[in-house]
Design an enzyme around this catalytic site. Sequence first.
Site, PDB file in Angstrom:
ATOM      1  N   SER A 279       0.817  -1.209   0.000  1.00  0.00           N
ATOM      2  CA  SER A 279       0.000   0.000   0.000  1.00  0.00           C
ATOM      3  C   SER A 279       0.849   1.258   0.000  1.00  0.00           C
ATOM      4  CB  SER A 279      -0.893   0.019   1.242  1.00  0.00           C
ATOM      5  OG  SER A 279      -0.069   0.050   2.410  1.00  0.00           O
TER       6      SER A 279
ATOM      7  N   SER B 170      34.615   2.973 -30.980  1.00  0.00           N
ATOM      8  CA  SER B 170      35.290   1.719 -30.676  1.00  0.00           C
ATOM      9  C   SER B 170      36.562   1.987 -29.898  1.00  0.00           C
ATOM     10  CB  SER B 170      35.625   0.967 -31.967  1.00  0.00           C
ATOM     11  OG  SER B 170      36.423  -0.170 -31.701  1.00  0.00           O
TER      12      SER B 170
ATOM     13  N   ASP C 256      -2.589  12.719  13.065  1.00  0.00           N
ATOM     14  CA  ASP C 256      -3.797  13.484  13.360  1.00  0.00           C
ATOM     15  C   ASP C 256      -3.888  14.791  12.583  1.00  0.00           C
ATOM     16  OD1 ASP C 256      -4.501  11.510  15.166  1.00  0.00           O
ATOM     17  OD2 ASP C 256      -3.559  12.532  16.866  1.00  0.00           O
TER      18      ASP C 256
ATOM     19  N   HIS D 196      10.256  -6.003 -46.266  1.00  0.00           N
ATOM     20  CA  HIS D 196      10.997  -7.225 -45.916  1.00  0.00           C
ATOM     21  C   HIS D 196      12.510  -6.986 -45.973  1.00  0.00           C
ATOM     22  CE1 HIS D 196       7.316  -9.743 -46.242  1.00  0.00           C
ATOM     23  NE2 HIS D 196       7.014  -8.890 -47.202  1.00  0.00           N
TER      24      HIS D 196
ATOM     25  N   ASN E 297      -4.318   4.481   1.756  1.00  0.00           N
ATOM     26  CA  ASN E 297      -5.030   3.780   0.692  1.00  0.00           C
ATOM     27  C   ASN E 297      -5.673   4.700  -0.333  1.00  0.00           C
ATOM     28  OD1 ASN E 297      -4.264   1.613   2.193  1.00  0.00           O
ATOM     29  ND2 ASN E 297      -6.326   1.029   2.859  1.00  0.00           N
TER      30      ASN E 297
ATOM     31  N   LYS F  49      36.030   4.614 -36.054  1.00  0.00           N
ATOM     32  CA  LYS F  49      34.684   4.070 -36.099  1.00  0.00           C
ATOM     33  C   LYS F  49      33.732   4.969 -35.303  1.00  0.00           C
ATOM     34  CE  LYS F  49      32.341  -0.396 -35.705  1.00  0.00           C
ATOM     35  NZ  LYS F  49      31.216  -0.090 -34.830  1.00  0.00           N
TER      36      LYS F  49
ATOM     37  N   THR G 218       2.139   2.413   2.605  1.00  0.00           N
ATOM     38  CA  THR G 218       1.875   3.102   3.865  1.00  0.00           C
ATOM     39  C   THR G 218       3.158   3.675   4.455  1.00  0.00           C
ATOM     40  OG1 THR G 218      -0.045   1.714   4.362  1.00  0.00           O
ATOM     41  CG2 THR G 218       1.024   2.790   6.227  1.00  0.00           C
TER      42      THR G 218
ATOM     43  N   GLU H  43      20.659   4.058 -30.601  1.00  0.00           N
ATOM     44  CA  GLU H  43      20.845   2.906 -29.724  1.00  0.00           C
ATOM     45  C   GLU H  43      20.297   3.188 -28.325  1.00  0.00           C
ATOM     46  OE1 GLU H  43      24.827   1.008 -31.866  1.00  0.00           O
ATOM     47  OE2 GLU H  43      25.043   2.182 -30.032  1.00  0.00           O
TER      48      GLU H  43
END
Length: 462
Positions: free
Chosen positions: A100, A314, A128, A184, A137, A320, A102, A327
């Site tokens: 919950s 790399s 209080d 495809h 809840n 590279k 709590t 990504e």
Amino acid sequence: MPTQNYRIEKDSMGELQVPTDALYAAQTQRAVENFPVSGLVLPPAFVQAIALIKKTAARVNCGLGVLEADMAEAIAAAADDILAGQHAGQFPLDVFQTGSATSTNMNVNEVLASLAGRRLGKPVSANDHVNMGQSSNDVIPTAIHVSAALEVNRHLLPALDHLAATLENKAAALSHVVKTGRTHLMDAMPITLGQELNGWALQIRNGGERVQDSLLRIYRLAQGGTAVGSGINAHPEFAARFAQTLSENTGLPFAPNTSFFESLSCQDAAVELSGQLKVIAVSLMKIANDLRWMNSGPLGGLAEIELPALQPGSSIMPGKVNPVIPEAAAMVAAQVIGNDATITIAGQSGSFQLNVMLPLIAYNLLQSLQLLANVTRLLADKAIAGFNVREDHLQAALARNPILITALNPIIGYAKAAEIAKAAYKSGRPIIDVAEEMTEISRSELERLLDPAKLTEGGIQA
């Protein structure tokens, strides 16, 4: 002798030691000791949503005449400190705690009670006063909805709009660039880069619309349902005034749910929103992977575009450069899809009058929102806006594309067109040269019929 670094606090279960500098008290400390599970804590946005709920509740209770004005203002001022990002280290509880949450509700109650008490110069009760007319809840389900609504409106929707606008601007600039379409992963009829990017932009626009549709149910709040949905211990006018005050302070159309029993017993609205975030993640994964394919090379791949070079790619291969932003976007998409699976399982964990995986839902939902908002801006600014087009490669591929013969189907028929395509594949010659040899159509007419730019417009060209 060493300096004492703890104090003694008491709750209904007895005494225990609490760090001297802690603003929280016994119930938080019990949870710290009970749940050393992951080291993951609930996001600041969630804690701040609870603080906003406490501030709103205090002022509403004051207006209803059940909480003294100085007490209400001290609680509200303490909540403002939390909303400003102060005291972030005072909320140490693990995500994997009581279902919950709590413990988290009491953690915020205790911190606010300490801060408010310092302002007033007299004790403020976490239960209080700070928690007046409330229950964990209804506070925690409300905090899930409020934090999600704020994150969507402040961060996600503007980020999605930025990405869509960036795609649309890039599409307009590249509307003249014709490329080989692919189905495809195989060569297909030509399209323009503008058409391709506008397709991505609409995916993102649709994702934003789906999220906005989900907000209709996120704006319905559990607050006022208290323990089981009956509203026990809350003033009869509390729920309506709470939602109205919160709406005035946030500019969002919050309202009490028509059934607090629904609000407490299930988390269907959060599951729905998560599902729409998953759709956006799927869209981002598709866009990111298309960018990676289009950028592949520079010699052995498609090499249709060049993404901005942001960092060496790399540790062993000099020179590279990798598509790091797409990504990162793809990994965010994977995380959001996984979060949705977790939220789905957690969402069905409503046993009778209460869902008991609320902290898990809050953590994963807010993480998904924050990840998507951040990575969509990165994708827009560090990938889409700055990529260059390799028009030389695009034109070379178009000239060799036998699939252009599809445009002659209405004139020479599918079988003859297939024969010409296979001959062009086999010989490696331009389709127009082979078609000129194998049909009675003049060269000038073939140039008109097989013009890649014209073929992007659709329709029969004859």
